[in-house]
Design a protein around this motif. Structure first.
Motif, PDB file in Angstrom:
ATOM      1  N   ARG A 161       0.793  -1.160  -0.091  1.00 19.73           N
ATOM      2  CA  ARG A 161       0.041   0.090   0.162  1.00 19.73           C
ATOM      3  C   ARG A 161       0.961   1.266   0.004  1.00 19.73           C
ATOM      4  O   ARG A 161       1.978   1.176   0.332  1.00 19.73           O
ATOM      5  N   GLU A 180       4.452  -3.112   2.591  1.00 21.61           N
ATOM      6  CA  GLU A 180       3.509  -4.261   3.162  1.00 21.61           C
ATOM      7  C   GLU A 180       2.780  -3.671   4.557  1.00 21.61           C
ATOM      8  O   GLU A 180       3.492  -3.133   5.129  1.00 21.61           O
ATOM      9  N   PRO A 181       1.473  -4.138   4.689  1.00 22.89           N
ATOM     10  CA  PRO A 181       0.874  -3.838   5.899  1.00 22.89           C
ATOM     11  C   PRO A 181       1.649  -4.055   7.116  1.00 22.89           C
ATOM     12  O   PRO A 181       1.558  -3.584   7.989  1.00 22.89           O
ATOM     13  N   ARG A 182       2.484  -5.254   6.805  1.00 25.28           N
ATOM     14  CA  ARG A 182       3.171  -5.853   8.119  1.00 25.28           C
ATOM     15  C   ARG A 182       4.575  -4.837   8.184  1.00 25.28           C
ATOM     16  O   ARG A 182       5.451  -5.238   9.413  1.00 25.28           O
ATOM     17  N   LEU A 210       6.646  -2.508  10.084  1.00 23.66           N
ATOM     18  CA  LEU A 210       6.721  -1.851  11.456  1.00 23.66           C
ATOM     19  C   LEU A 210       7.010  -0.577  11.152  1.00 23.66           C
ATOM     20  O   LEU A 210       7.903  -0.117  10.498  1.00 23.66           O
ATOM     21  N   HIS A 238      10.850   0.423  11.250  1.00 27.72           N
ATOM     22  CA  HIS A 238      11.533  -0.013   9.905  1.00 27.72           C
ATOM     23  C   HIS A 238      11.028   1.109   8.894  1.00 27.72           C
ATOM     24  O   HIS A 238      11.788   1.373   8.032  1.00 27.72           O
ATOM     25  N   CYS A 249       8.294  -0.238  17.413  1.00 26.65           N
ATOM     26  CA  CYS A 249       8.291  -1.529  17.013  1.00 26.65           C
ATOM     27  C   CYS A 249       7.021  -2.183  17.118  1.00 26.65           C
ATOM     28  O   CYS A 249       6.826  -3.398  16.809  1.00 26.65           O
ATOM     29  N   THR A 250       6.011  -1.698  17.853  1.00 23.63           N
ATOM     30  CA  THR A 250       4.770  -2.246  18.184  1.00 23.63           C
ATOM     31  C   THR A 250       3.744  -1.225  17.456  1.00 23.63           C
ATOM     32  O   THR A 250       2.649  -1.003  18.165  1.00 23.63           O
ATOM     33  N   LEU A 251       3.839  -1.077  16.277  1.00 17.85           N
ATOM     34  CA  LEU A 251       2.902  -0.402  15.371  1.00 17.85           C
ATOM     35  C   LEU A 251       3.044  -0.711  13.921  1.00 17.85           C
ATOM     36  O   LEU A 251       4.342  -0.369  13.684  1.00 17.85           O
ATOM     37  N   PHE A 252       1.961  -0.760  13.269  1.00 18.05           N
ATOM     38  CA  PHE A 252       2.511  -0.847  11.988  1.00 18.05           C
ATOM     39  C   PHE A 252       2.151   0.450  11.329  1.00 18.05           C
ATOM     40  O   PHE A 252       1.751   1.226  11.732  1.00 18.05           O
ATOM     41  N   VAL A 259       0.878   1.309   8.536  1.00 15.12           N
ATOM     42  CA  VAL A 259      -0.309   1.741   8.274  1.00 15.12           C
ATOM     43  C   VAL A 259      -1.288   2.200   9.221  1.00 15.12           C
ATOM     44  O   VAL A 259      -2.165   3.154   8.783  1.00 15.12           O
ATOM     45  N   GLN A 260      -0.849   2.012  10.500  1.00 18.80           N
ATOM     46  CA  GLN A 260      -1.646   2.444  11.359  1.00 18.80           C
ATOM     47  C   GLN A 260      -1.391   3.825  11.806  1.00 18.80           C
ATOM     48  O   GLN A 260      -2.340   4.734  12.435  1.00 18.80           O
ATOM     49  N   ALA A 261      -0.201   4.456  11.374  1.00 15.35           N
ATOM     50  CA  ALA A 261       0.185   5.625  11.753  1.00 15.35           C
ATOM     51  C   ALA A 261       0.055   6.711  10.449  1.00 15.35           C
ATOM     52  O   ALA A 261       0.273   7.781  10.430  1.00 15.35           O
ATOM     53  N   GLU A 262      -0.635   5.858   9.466  1.00 17.64           N
ATOM     54  CA  GLU A 262      -0.991   6.697   8.161  1.00 17.64           C
ATOM     55  C   GLU A 262      -1.791   8.274   8.771  1.00 17.64           C
ATOM     56  O   GLU A 262      -2.619   8.079   9.359  1.00 17.64           O
TER      57      GLU A 262
END
Lengths: 180, 290
Positions: free
Chosen positions: A3, A19-21, A23, A26, A61-64, A66-69
Motif C-alpha cells: 500500500r 506491506e501492511p506488516r 513496522l 522500519h 516496533c509495536t505499531l504498523f 499503516v496504523q500511523a498513516e
C-alpha cells in the motif's frame, strides 16, 4: 499487498509503498532513512524505538506503519533546531546521561514528552515516566539528573530572562517552547 | 521479528468493520492499540490473514458515566483511564489498575477493551473488572448482545466472542454511596507480567457492614478469577482484622497459580492472601472515609 502511505515525520511528509506488516520503526529507518530511532529488543520491552505519535511517546516496533498513516511522528532527529541541541539533549550531554547511547534516542523522546506535559516533574514522576525505557549502562541516575536539569533550563527559558542570566539564558530561551 | 504477511483494512464505520469480519471469518482479527496482538504476531503465535483496524472509526473513544453506568468505549486507552478525572475521583480501583498496566509507553497505545479480548490471565483489567462487576457489549451482524465479564472470559486467551463480533463497550456499575476499591500488584519490574495481583470493590451500609464485595485475581489461574467464597464471606460483615484475614485465606484458596520464574505456587498463593487483605483494607478506608 503493498500500500502507498503518507505520514509526517518531524513535520515533513514521507510517502512509501510498503506491506501492511511493515513496522513503523522500519518505515522510519528504511523508507524515511532516519536511523536515529533504534531497534532494540523487538519485543515491546526496551523502549529504544520510542517516537512520539501525535505528541505521545510510543514504541514504534509495536505499531504498523499503516496504523500511523496521516499521523504526526516525531523522532530524535526532530529535537534539535537549526543546529541547536534541544535543552534535553544538552542536559544529557552535560550530566553524562548516557554511556553506550543505545537507549538514548528513546529516553530523549520519552523525556521530551514528559517535559512538554509536566514542566516541573519530581524525581519519582521522572522515574515512572521512563519506566518503559531500559538502560543497561547508567543505572538511570544521570538520566534522571539530565531530565531534571533540562526541566530547569526550559522553565528558566519560559520565564522572562533577568539581567543576570546573560547570553546563556537568552540562548536557552530561544530554544524553549520548541519541543515538538 | 517480522510478522507473517496479512491484508489490512481500516473501515470508517462499525457496520463496515462487522461486515469485514463476517466476510473473512476466522481469518480476520480486530486491531485497536495492538499492544498484545502485534507482539503475538511477531512471535508468529498469531497469524491473522486480515487485520481490521478499528482506530479510524469515529466515536469509539467514549468514557462517561450515564444513568448509573460507566461506559468505556473500545478505543479508550490505558493512559486515558489513568489520566481521567472521572476515573480518578470515582473509580479508584480502575485508576490504580490503569497506572500499573504494562509500562507508560504501552499504555499510550493499548486499549482496555483490547486487553479484555486478548484474555491473558495475567492481564490486569480482567481481575479489576471482575471485581467491579463489569459487563461487555459485543456487536455482530445480528446486532448487540451483553454478557457479564465472567461469562465472557472462558479460558486462557479464549473468550465468548464470535469471529464476526467486536467488543464495543464495557459497562461498569457506578459506585454506590460508601463504596471503594483498590488494585494491588506484585511485579518484578515495570512491564513484566504480574507475579500476582488482586482487585477489590466493596460497599458498606450506614452501620459499616459490607453490602457487596467483588474480589478479582490476576495471573493465578487459567483466566482472571473471581474469589467467590471470599466475596460471599464478606457480605454482612464489618471489616475487622480477623474478617480480612479469613477473606485473604479464602481468596488464596480460590487461586490456582503455576510455578514459574516469578515464584513458586505456594509463594504466589500466599501473595494472593496478603494482597487481598491489604486491598480490602485500603478499599474499606476509601469507602468509609467520606
Amino acid at each position: 499487498m503493498k500500500r502507498e502511505l503518507t505520514l509526517t515525520i518531524n513535520g515533513q511528509p514521507y510517502t512509501g509503498v510498503v506491506e501492511p506488516r511493515r513496522l513503523l520503526v522500519h518505515f522510519i529507518r528504511e523508507e524515511a532513512g532516519l536511523t536515529g530511532t533504534h531497534v532494540g529488543c523487538d519485543t515491546t520491552s526496551c523502549g529504544a524505538c520510542t517516537v512520539l505519535l501525535d505528541g505521545r511517546p510510543v514504541k514504534s516496533c509495536t505499531l504498523f506503519a499503516v496504523q500511523a498513516e496521516g499521523h504526526a511522528v516525531t523522532t530524535v532527529e526532530g529535537l534539535a533546531r537549526e543546529g541547536e541541541l534541544h535543552p534535553l539533549q544538552q542536559a544529557f550531554w552535560e550530566q553524562h546521561g548516557l554511556q553506550c547511547g543505545y537507549c538514548t534516542p528513546g529516553m530523549l523522546m520519552t523525556g521530551a514528552a514528559l517535559l512538554e506535559r509536566r514542566p516541573d516533574p519530581g524525581e519519582e514522576e521522572i522515574r515512572r515516566a521512563i519506566s518503559g525505557n531500559l538502560c543497561r549502562c547508567t543505572g538511570y541516575q544521570n538520566i534522571v539528573r539530565a531530565i531534571q536539569e533540562a526541566a530547569r533550563a526550559m522553565r528558566g527559558a519560559a520565564e522572562p530572562v533577568s539581567a543576570g542570566q546573560g547570553a546563556a539564558g537568552a540562548a536557552s530561551a530561544a530554544r524553549g517552547g520548541m519541543v515538538p | 521479528m517480522i510478522p507473517a504477511a496479512f491484508d489490512y483494512a481500516a473501515p470508517g464505520s462499525l457496520p463496515e468493520a462487522v461486515e469485514l469480519l463476517r466476510r473473512h471469518g476466522e481469518e480476520a482479527k480486530v486491531i485497536a492499540g495492538g499492544q498484545s496482538l502485534i507482539p503475538a504476531m511477531r512471535f508468529r503465535l498469531a497469524r491473522p490473514g486480515v487485520l481490521v483496524d478499528i482506530q479510524r472509526i469515529p466515536g469509539l473513544d467514549f468514557l462517561a458515566e450515564e444513568e448509573g453506568v460507566l461506559r468505556i468505549g473500545p478505543l479508550v486507552r490505558h493512559a486515558e483511564m489513568e489520566a481521567s478525572p472521572l476515573i480518578r475521583d470515582r473509580y479508584p480501583l480502575l485508576a490504580e489498575t490503569a497506572s500499573v498496566v504494562a509500562d507508560p509507553l504501552v499504555r499510550n497505545l493499548g486499549t482496555v477493551a483490547g486487553s479484555l479480548v486478548h484474555a491473558d490471565p495475567a492481564g490486569d483489567w480482567g481481575a479489576a473488572l471482575l471485581a467491579a462487576r463489569a459487563r461487555v457489549v459485543l456487536t455482530g451482524p445480528g446486532g448487540e448482545r451483553e454478557l457479564a465479564l465472567e461469562d465472557f472470559l472462558v479460558d486462557t486467551f479464549t473468550t465468548a466472542i464470535s469471529p464476526d463480533e467486536i467488543l464495543t463497550e464495557i459497562r461498569v456499575p457506578a459506585p454506590a454511596p460508601r463504596s471503594g476499591g483498590a488494585y494491588l500488584k506484585i511485579e518484578r519490574k515495570v512491564g513484566d507480567f504480574a507475579t500476582a495481583a488482586v482487585g477489590v470493590q466493596v460497599a458498606f451500609d450506614a452501620d459499616g457492614r459490607c453490602t457487596a464485595a467483588g474480589v478479582g485475581l490476576c495471573a493465578v489461574g487459567p483466566t482472571s478469577l473471581r474469589a467467590r467464597e471470599a466475596e460471599a464471606f464478606l457480605a454482612g460483615k464489618r471489616f475487622e482484622p480477623e474478617v480480612l484475614e479469613r477473606a485473604g485465606e479464602l481468596a488464596a484458596a480460590a487461586s490456582s497459580p503455576v510455578a514459574d520464574t516469578r515464584g513458586s505456587e505456594a509463594y504466589k498463593r500466599d501473595m494472593v492472601r496478603i494482597l487481598t487483605v491489604r486491598a480490602l483494607a485500603r478499599a474499606a478506608e476509601r469507602a468509609l472515609a467520606a
